[in-house]
Design a protein around this motif. Sequence first.
Motif, short mmCIF file in Angstrom:
data_model
loop_
_atom_site.label_atom_id
_atom_site.label_comp_id
_atom_site.label_asym_id
_atom_site.label_seq_id
_atom_site.Cartn_x
_atom_site.Cartn_y
_atom_site.Cartn_z
N CYS A 16 0.81 -1.22 0.00
CA CYS A 16 0.00 0.00 0.00
C CYS A 16 0.85 1.28 0.00
O CYS A 16 0.30 2.37 -0.12
CB CYS A 16 -0.94 0.01 1.19
N GLU A 17 2.14 1.13 0.13
CA GLU A 17 3.10 2.24 0.12
C GLU A 17 2.87 3.26 1.22
O GLU A 17 3.27 4.42 1.10
CB GLU A 17 3.14 2.90 -1.25
N ALA A 18 2.26 2.84 2.33
CA ALA A 18 2.08 3.73 3.48
C ALA A 18 3.43 3.86 4.20
O ALA A 18 4.12 2.87 4.43
CB ALA A 18 1.03 3.17 4.43
N MET A 19 3.77 5.09 4.56
CA MET A 19 5.04 5.35 5.22
C MET A 19 4.88 5.20 6.74
O MET A 19 3.85 5.58 7.31
CB MET A 19 5.50 6.77 4.89
N ASP A 20 5.90 4.63 7.38
CA ASP A 20 5.95 4.46 8.84
C ASP A 20 4.81 3.62 9.40
O ASP A 20 4.30 3.88 10.49
CB ASP A 20 5.98 5.83 9.54
N ARG A 21 4.39 2.62 8.67
CA ARG A 21 3.34 1.72 9.14
C ARG A 21 3.83 0.28 9.25
O ARG A 21 3.06 -0.63 9.49
CB ARG A 21 2.13 1.75 8.20
N ILE A 22 5.14 0.05 9.09
CA ILE A 22 5.71 -1.30 9.13
C ILE A 22 6.25 -1.57 10.53
O ILE A 22 6.95 -0.75 11.11
CB ILE A 22 6.86 -1.43 8.10
N ILE A 23 5.90 -2.74 11.07
CA ILE A 23 6.46 -3.19 12.33
C ILE A 23 7.19 -4.50 12.10
O ILE A 23 6.83 -5.29 11.23
CB ILE A 23 5.39 -3.38 13.43
N MET A 24 8.27 -4.71 12.86
CA MET A 24 8.99 -5.98 12.80
C MET A 24 8.64 -6.75 14.06
O MET A 24 8.75 -6.22 15.17
CB MET A 24 10.50 -5.77 12.73
N LEU A 25 8.20 -7.97 13.87
CA LEU A 25 7.83 -8.83 14.97
C LEU A 25 8.88 -9.91 15.12
O LEU A 25 9.32 -10.50 14.12
CB LEU A 25 6.45 -9.46 14.72
N THR A 26 9.29 -10.18 16.36
CA THR A 26 10.35 -11.14 16.63
C THR A 26 9.91 -12.10 17.72
O THR A 26 9.41 -11.66 18.76
CB THR A 26 11.64 -10.42 17.08
N THR A 27 10.11 -13.39 17.47
CA THR A 27 9.94 -14.39 18.52
C THR A 27 11.31 -15.02 18.72
O THR A 27 12.30 -14.53 18.19
CB THR A 27 8.91 -15.46 18.13
N GLY A 28 11.38 -16.10 19.43
CA GLY A 28 12.66 -16.74 19.71
C GLY A 28 13.47 -17.10 18.47
O GLY A 28 14.67 -16.87 18.40
N ASP A 29 12.81 -17.62 17.44
CA ASP A 29 13.55 -18.09 16.27
C ASP A 29 13.02 -17.57 14.94
O ASP A 29 13.46 -17.99 13.88
CB ASP A 29 13.58 -19.61 16.24
N ALA A 30 12.05 -16.65 14.96
CA ALA A 30 11.47 -16.16 13.71
C ALA A 30 11.34 -14.64 13.74
O ALA A 30 11.14 -14.05 14.80
CB ALA A 30 10.11 -16.79 13.48
N GLU A 31 11.47 -14.02 12.57
CA GLU A 31 11.27 -12.59 12.42
C GLU A 31 10.45 -12.35 11.17
O GLU A 31 10.63 -13.02 10.16
CB GLU A 31 12.60 -11.86 12.28
N TRP A 32 9.52 -11.41 11.23
CA TRP A 32 8.73 -11.05 10.07
C TRP A 32 8.28 -9.61 10.21
O TRP A 32 8.37 -9.02 11.29
CB TRP A 32 7.56 -12.00 9.88
N ILE A 33 7.83 -9.03 9.10
CA ILE A 33 7.32 -7.66 9.12
C ILE A 33 5.84 -7.69 8.78
O ILE A 33 5.36 -8.58 8.08
CB ILE A 33 8.08 -6.74 8.14
N GLU A 34 5.11 -6.70 9.29
CA GLU A 34 3.70 -6.54 8.99
C GLU A 34 3.40 -5.06 8.82
O GLU A 34 4.01 -4.22 9.48
CB GLU A 34 2.83 -7.10 10.11
N CYS A 35 2.44 -4.76 7.95
CA CYS A 35 1.94 -3.40 7.78
C CYS A 35 0.68 -3.27 8.61
O CYS A 35 -0.23 -4.10 8.50
CB CYS A 35 1.64 -3.11 6.31
N ILE A 36 0.60 -2.24 9.45
CA ILE A 36 -0.59 -2.07 10.28
C ILE A 36 -1.72 -1.40 9.52
O ILE A 36 -2.84 -1.34 9.99
CB ILE A 36 -0.26 -1.29 11.57
N GLU A 37 -1.43 -0.92 8.31
CA GLU A 37 -2.44 -0.26 7.49
C GLU A 37 -3.22 -1.27 6.64
O GLU A 37 -4.44 -1.23 6.60
CB GLU A 37 -1.75 0.76 6.58
N CYS A 38 -2.49 -2.18 5.94
CA CYS A 38 -3.18 -3.08 5.00
C CYS A 38 -3.00 -4.56 5.33
O CYS A 38 -3.38 -5.42 4.56
CB CYS A 38 -2.66 -2.82 3.58
N ASP A 39 -2.40 -4.89 6.47
CA ASP A 39 -2.19 -6.27 6.92
C ASP A 39 -1.23 -7.06 6.04
O ASP A 39 -1.27 -8.29 6.02
CB ASP A 39 -3.51 -7.03 7.07
N TYR A 40 -0.35 -6.39 5.29
CA TYR A 40 0.69 -7.07 4.51
C TYR A 40 1.63 -7.75 5.49
O TYR A 40 1.94 -7.21 6.55
CB TYR A 40 1.44 -6.05 3.66
#
Length: 71
Positions: A16-40
Amino acid sequence: MNIKRRFIAGAKCPRCEAMDRIIMLTTGDAEWIECIECDYSENRPTKVDEPAEPETPDEIGVIQFKPRPVK
């Protein structure tokens, strides 16, 4: 399971190209990113083992240059 959330400043969502809406989520052995605007969501690649040293050494050496004395 404890999930750590961090905003990534200046990041733009690929969908969605929204700026400053990306969060990085980290657990013990996995990392991923999500957009809080469009659920990417996108998984971060896992760490790859370090490349092994080549079996035969190459012909490149280290050369040190020393300054000449000023006359």
